[in-house]
Structures are given as structure tokens and as C-alpha cells.
Design a protein around this motif. Structure first.
Motif, mmCIF file in Angstrom:
data_model
loop_
_atom_site.group_PDB
_atom_site.id
_atom_site.type_symbol
_atom_site.label_atom_id
_atom_site.label_comp_id
_atom_site.label_asym_id
_atom_site.label_seq_id
_atom_site.Cartn_x
_atom_site.Cartn_y
_atom_site.Cartn_z
ATOM 1 N N SER A 298 0.845 -1.199 0.000
ATOM 2 C CA SER A 298 0.000 0.000 0.000
ATOM 3 C C SER A 298 0.881 1.250 0.000
ATOM 4 C CB SER A 298 -0.904 0.002 1.233
ATOM 5 O OG SER A 298 -1.681 1.189 1.289
ATOM 6 N N ASN A 299 0.575 2.191 -0.880
ATOM 7 C CA ASN A 299 1.304 3.453 -0.968
ATOM 8 C C ASN A 299 0.546 4.563 -0.242
ATOM 9 O OD1 ASN A 299 3.382 2.387 -2.615
ATOM 10 N ND2 ASN A 299 2.072 2.583 -4.410
ATOM 11 N N LYS A 300 1.250 5.360 0.506
ATOM 12 C CA LYS A 300 0.650 6.458 1.265
ATOM 13 C C LYS A 300 1.478 7.723 1.085
ATOM 14 C CE LYS A 300 -2.437 3.811 3.438
ATOM 15 N NZ LYS A 300 -3.911 3.975 3.280
ATOM 16 N N LEU A 301 0.805 8.856 1.170
ATOM 17 C CA LEU A 301 1.515 10.123 1.222
ATOM 18 C C LEU A 301 2.063 10.339 2.630
ATOM 19 C CD1 LEU A 301 -0.885 12.522 -0.741
ATOM 20 C CD2 LEU A 301 1.337 11.622 -1.509
ATOM 21 N N VAL A 302 3.165 11.029 2.721
ATOM 22 C CA VAL A 302 3.745 11.406 3.999
ATOM 23 C C VAL A 302 3.862 12.919 4.019
ATOM 24 C CG1 VAL A 302 5.778 11.277 5.490
ATOM 25 C CG2 VAL A 302 5.015 9.247 4.230
ATOM 26 N N TYR A 303 3.214 13.544 5.016
ATOM 27 C CA TYR A 303 3.325 14.988 5.168
ATOM 28 C C TYR A 303 4.521 15.298 6.063
ATOM 29 C CZ TYR A 303 -1.044 16.341 2.855
ATOM 30 O OH TYR A 303 -2.022 16.587 1.933
ATOM 31 N N ILE A 304 5.011 16.512 5.931
ATOM 32 C CA ILE A 304 6.262 16.891 6.576
ATOM 33 C C ILE A 304 6.047 18.062 7.526
ATOM 34 C CG2 ILE A 304 8.608 17.744 6.160
ATOM 35 C CD1 ILE A 304 8.446 16.401 3.413
ATOM 36 N N GLY A 305 6.623 17.949 8.711
ATOM 37 C CA GLY A 305 6.608 19.040 9.676
ATOM 38 C C GLY A 305 8.010 19.596 9.823
ATOM 39 N N ALA A 306 8.207 20.827 9.391
ATOM 40 C CA ALA A 306 9.539 21.438 9.418
ATOM 41 C C ALA A 306 9.876 21.863 10.844
ATOM 42 C CB ALA A 306 9.598 22.624 8.475
ATOM 43 N N GLY A 307 10.540 20.980 11.582
ATOM 44 C CA GLY A 307 10.944 21.269 12.949
ATOM 45 C C GLY A 307 9.787 21.339 13.930
ATOM 46 N N ASN A 308 8.615 20.868 13.535
ATOM 47 C CA ASN A 308 7.421 20.999 14.380
ATOM 48 C C ASN A 308 6.530 19.768 14.212
ATOM 49 O OD1 ASN A 308 5.092 21.728 15.732
ATOM 50 N ND2 ASN A 308 4.962 23.777 14.822
ATOM 51 N N PRO A 309 6.292 18.978 15.273
ATOM 52 C CA PRO A 309 5.441 17.792 15.157
ATOM 53 C C PRO A 309 3.950 18.105 15.183
ATOM 54 C CG PRO A 309 6.226 17.994 17.391
ATOM 55 C CD PRO A 309 6.883 19.112 16.626
#
Length: 280
Positions: free
Chosen positions: A230-241
Motif C-alpha cells: 500500500s502506498n501512502k503520502l507522507v506529510y512533513i513538519g519542518a521542525g514541528n510535530p
């Protein structure tokens, strides 16, 4: 009187002899254009000469024995040293972008050039080339500190404030796309030089992952993951969870200070990214 004249004559001969010895260079004296010369060229990846590169020759085992110079407009340099052995040689180039100024470590033509060497009376040649990525043979690799490579390192953390961490065995793909008009530190265009790196999530407490040896420029970072087909998108937090976006802008910061024997790029622990797998 004849004896006295003879004594004065002998004294004059001795004084003249001492004066000549004082002015005569010792075998190890560093005289321009004389033996024991280290010389070479400094070029970019396309073979163009690099001027104003800083070259340093040092003896790590000596009492602060070192020599410095800069390359001329033709990319050439020459340093005359003493006959003492065990020298190491390094070169740096200052690179300025719209974001910062970097002291970039330059590479050499072959791995053996990074080793300590003796300078024969006939001289020796050591050439430098600007490398955007690849191993720095005389440095120890440390992913955690981003050392040992000419390229930079980016840190990703498998944590967020909204959902569970990605499970062990999940393969994460990080894509770094150069920004429009971006250039590498040597001034060459980064257009079309997209970088793709992968790592697999493992079990355990430490959930920091590093991708390294990336040519330094401005990038847009995106990520995806794959688990059990299964393929999923991964979002990114720039220095912040707590704040995530589909992508993040990033450039490699310079290392603090006037330069070191590493790449000249800052530690990945100063600017890093959290990851959140999206359900989509």
C-alpha cells in the motif's frame, strides 16, 4: 709586527667565513623557487580554474608547522616547505548564495592524495577539484552529525502529534526537487537534478533517519511510504510535530565558523523534519 699582521689577517678570514655561513640557507630553508615545493591546480567539476581558493599544508605531528596560500586567476598555487615529512594538504573555497556564505572543503583527484606525504627535493603535485558530493576520504562518516561527505545530510523523525508512528518495515521515499532557478554552491545549475533517497522504518526507541551526501542547493522536499503493498503520502513538519504540509522548502545551512575539514555544511540536527503518514 709581522706576527701581529698575520694574526689580524687570520681574524679577518675567520670573520668573513662566519659571515658567509650566517647568510647561507640551511638545507631545510623555505626559499621561493627552491626545492621542496608543493604545487598544483584548483578546478571545478567542469575543469575550469578556481581562483582565491585557500590552500593549507600542515604537519599534524609538528609544533604548529603549517603553510598557507591562495590559488591565482589560472587556478594555480605553489608553496615551498621545509624538508620535514608527514604533511597533509587541504583546500577551501568561499561560496556565497542569497542565503548565506559557506567555506566549502574542496576535493582531490584520488583517494591517496588525502594521505600524509613527504615532499621530495624535486617537489610534488597535488591538484584539487570542487566536489558537490561523494566521500571525504580523510574524515570519519557520522550520519548523526552529517560528517564524512562533501554533500549535506537531512534528518527525518518518525513522530507526530496526531497519529501513530509509521510501523517497522515501512519503506519511506524522500524526493528532493531543486527549486526553480536553483544553483549548486559551485554556481552550476541544479535544474533537473532531482534526488531520491529511501530508508526503512525499524523497531525501537530511536526513530531518527538520515539521508546524506546530497549536493547543497535549495530544494522542495516531498515524501511517500509503502507498507504491505500500500502506498501512502507522507506529510512533513519542518521542525514541528504539530504542523504538517504536503511539502517543505529547504536549503543547507553553512557550518558555523570560518571552515573546517568537513564539507562546510551545517549539522542535520539544527534543521530537521517530522513525518506523518496520511490515510488518503
Amino acid at each position: 709586527m709581522k706576527k701581529l699582521a698575520t694574526v689580524f689577517l687570520l681574524l679577518n678570514v675567520l670573520l668573513a667565513s662566519c659571515s658567509d655561513d650566517d647568510n647561507r640557507p640551511t638545507p631545510d630553508a623555505a626559499q621561493p623557487g627552491k626545492p621542496y615545493t608543493v604545487s598544483g591546480t584548483v578546478k571545478d567539476g567542469s575543469g575550469n580554474p578556481i581562483s582565491n581558493a585557500r590552500i593549507r599544508i600542515e604537519n599534524p605531528n609538528g609544533n604548529n608547522i603549517h603553510y598557507t596560500t591562495t590559488s591565482n586567476n589560472a587556478g594555480q598555487y605553489s608553496i615551498t616547505v621545509s624538508a620535514i615529512g608527514g604533511y597533509k594538504i587541504y583546500a577551501w573555497k568561499e561560496a556565497t548564495t542569497e542565503n548565506a556564505t559557506y567555506q566549502v572543503r574542496l576535493g582531490m583527484e584520488s583517494n591517496s592524495d588525502y594521505d600524509a606525504f613527504n615532499v621530495p627535493a624535486s617537489g610534488v603535485t597535488k591538484n584539487f577539484v570542487w566536489k558537490l558530493n561523494g566521500r571525504i576520504p580523510d574524515r570519519v562518516v557520522s550520519n548523526e552529525n552529517g560528517s564524512g561527505y562533501f554533500g549535506g545530510t537531512v534528518k527525518f523523525i518518525n513522530y507526530n502529534s496526531f497519529s501513530d508512528q509509521m510501523a517497522p518495515g515501512t519503506e519511506v521515499t524522500i524526493t528532493l526537487t531543486p527549486a526553480a532557478g536553483a544553483k549548486f554552491l559551485d554556481g552550476t545549475s541544479a535544474a533537473g537534478r532531482t534526488v531520491e533517497k529511501r530508508f526503512t522504518i525499524v523497531d525501537g526507541v530511536g526513530q531518527a533517519y538520515y539521508i546524506n551526501d546530497i549536493p547543497a542547493t535549495q530544494y522542495t522536499i516531498t515524501a511517500t511510504c509503502r507498507k504491505d503493498g500500500s502506498n501512502k503520502l507522507v506529510y512533513i513538519g519542518a521542525g514541528n510535530p504539530d504542523a504538517f504540509t504536503p511539502n517543505a522548502e529547504y536549503y543547507f545551512r553553512p557550518e558555523s565558523g570560518s571552515g573546517s575539514y568537513e564539507s562546510g555544511l551545517g549539522s542535520p540536527n539544527e534543521h530537521y523534519f517530522y513525518m506523518r503518514m496520511m490515510s488518503n
